[in-house]
Design a protein around this motif. Structure first.
Motif, PDB file in Angstrom:
ATOM      1  N   THR A  27       1.108  -1.658  -0.109  1.00 43.77           N
ATOM      2  CA  THR A  27       0.417  -0.018  -0.172  1.00 43.77           C
ATOM      3  C   THR A  27       0.814   1.041  -0.510  1.00 43.77           C
ATOM      4  O   THR A  27       0.622   2.270  -0.911  1.00 43.77           O
ATOM      5  CB  THR A  27      -1.382   0.026   1.331  1.00 43.77           C
ATOM      6  OG1 THR A  27      -1.381  -1.113   1.274  1.00 43.77           O
ATOM      7  CG2 THR A  27      -2.010   0.928   1.091  1.00 43.77           C
ATOM      8  N   LEU A  67       3.750   1.629  -1.104  1.00 44.26           N
ATOM      9  CA  LEU A  67       4.347   1.715  -2.657  1.00 44.26           C
ATOM     10  C   LEU A  67       4.022   2.206  -3.343  1.00 44.26           C
ATOM     11  O   LEU A  67       4.115   3.584  -4.616  1.00 44.26           O
ATOM     12  CB  LEU A  67       5.448   0.181  -2.793  1.00 44.26           C
ATOM     13  CG  LEU A  67       5.485   0.404  -4.689  1.00 44.26           C
ATOM     14  CD1 LEU A  67       6.471   1.738  -4.512  1.00 44.26           C
ATOM     15  CD2 LEU A  67       6.449  -1.174  -4.160  1.00 44.26           C
ATOM     16  N   SER A  68       2.118   1.404  -3.911  1.00 48.08           N
ATOM     17  CA  SER A  68       0.852   1.893  -4.474  1.00 48.08           C
ATOM     18  C   SER A  68       0.869   3.487  -4.582  1.00 48.08           C
ATOM     19  O   SER A  68       0.937   4.316  -5.594  1.00 48.08           O
ATOM     20  CB  SER A  68       0.111   0.459  -4.301  1.00 48.08           C
ATOM     21  OG  SER A  68      -0.958   1.097  -5.177  1.00 48.08           O
ATOM     22  N   LYS A  69       0.446   3.689  -2.689  1.00 53.34           N
ATOM     23  CA  LYS A  69      -0.059   4.706  -2.908  1.00 53.34           C
ATOM     24  C   LYS A  69       0.997   6.056  -3.478  1.00 53.34           C
ATOM     25  O   LYS A  69       0.864   7.316  -3.890  1.00 53.34           O
ATOM     26  CB  LYS A  69      -0.406   4.957  -1.386  1.00 53.34           C
ATOM     27  CG  LYS A  69      -1.632   4.231  -1.445  1.00 53.34           C
ATOM     28  CD  LYS A  69      -2.209   4.850  -0.117  1.00 53.34           C
ATOM     29  CE  LYS A  69      -3.535   5.688   0.451  1.00 53.34           C
ATOM     30  NZ  LYS A  69      -3.649   5.920   1.773  1.00 53.34           N
TER      31      LYS A  69
END
Lengths: 198, 198
Positions: B38, B40-42
């Motif tokens: 989460t 990294l993705s965000k």
């Protein structure tokens, strides 16, 4: 700068990505469209969250499917099963495109040094898979040629032969890689290559 | 396998990440916790979407702030301005930690070959910045030592001197990098290094 640092820090947690590479990646991302960023961002969160192991071969597959794409492919040969230690190895063989049989992913190798025992990897399920099975004619070991690979092969070979004596057990050839300079090949490989000459 | 392929494909779109590296990264991500994924993705989606250029120096900054962290830092020397072509260059200088003055990011260099003209980069805003300015005593060019860098320096030097004749204009030293073997240094650098001996 704190805001770009956040992205650089996250990217530099990835294996093989140092700070310089993370900076290059971050500044690349700053120039991408919202659509492209969304695709990457969603794949990073959604793919790992929506994966499970195939009940038959332990390849990764979509959670919403019942069997993996290889096991469910009726055009593939059901007589051969290649045993590999990781899904990456499976993908490497698939990318060659030559082998059209089945797989069994162990998700590791027996390794007393690393504390990986018989029950930690998918050995039993392979033995179960071949028990009383008449369709499978050959099990091909494609395991890393080191002590762990050898140990795993020996254990599996014995276990399989106990439950099904009609299955031929082979392993991929060890030898000099195509295109390699003989003088640079390590001694062990060279020894094995001479021993196993064809 | 299609589901992992989606992640591998997205990762291999990144610069310098080939298919093999993308596979390694993808399988690394498959083993991460939801929290790490989460983060990294965000960061990938939120950082590029929440960045703007500082009105003064054109460094990247958080959209919700008014001035960038460097321009708003009162402990920094206001008399010197280093002119660089990219935010990456700014970060490289900041990482050394020695320079404590201001910056001006051009976001490019004048390049007739690449079709980058005077109005495509942040030249005018630097000229505006120094016009009638008494606090700034020195402008230091830290531009890539090539034709585009030279062209940009010459243009800027002339433009700045037209609007403010009290500012000293310098450029970072060109010479042999510390630790480099003289025999491997390119001819042009060696020539300049001898010419500009101190």
């Amino acid at each position: 700068m704190v805001i770009v640092e956040r992205l650089i820090n996250e990217l530099s947690k990835l294996p093989g990505i140092g700070r310089k590479s993370a900076m290059r990646l971050a500044f690349h991302l700053l120039n991408q469209s919202l659509d492209d960023l969304t695709d990457l961002s969603k794949a990073i969160i959604e793919v790992p969250m929506n994966i499970k192991e195939c009940d038959i071969c332990h390849n990764f597959m979509d959670k919403k499917d019942n069997v993996c794409s290889i096991c469910s492919d009726n055009k593939r040969n059901k007589e051969k099963v290649v045993v590999i230690s990781t899904v990456q190895d499976l993908m490497a063989i698939e990318e060659v495109g030559h082998y059209r049989g089945q797989y069994h992913v162990l998700h590791g190798l027996i390794s007393p040094l690393k504390g990986i025992g018989i029950d930690d990897i998918r050995l039993d399920s392979l033995v179960e898979r071949v028990k009383g099975e008449s369709e499978i004619k050959e099990i091909i070991f494609a395991l890393t040629p080191n002590t762990d690979g050898e140990t795993t092969s020996i254990y599996l070979k014995n276990s399989i032969q106990k439950v099904n004596n009609n299955i031929k057990i082979t392993q991929i050839a060890k030898g000099v890689p195509i295109g390699s300079e003989i003088e640079y090949v390590d001694k062990m490989t060279l020894m094995k290559a001479i021993e196993n000459r064809t």
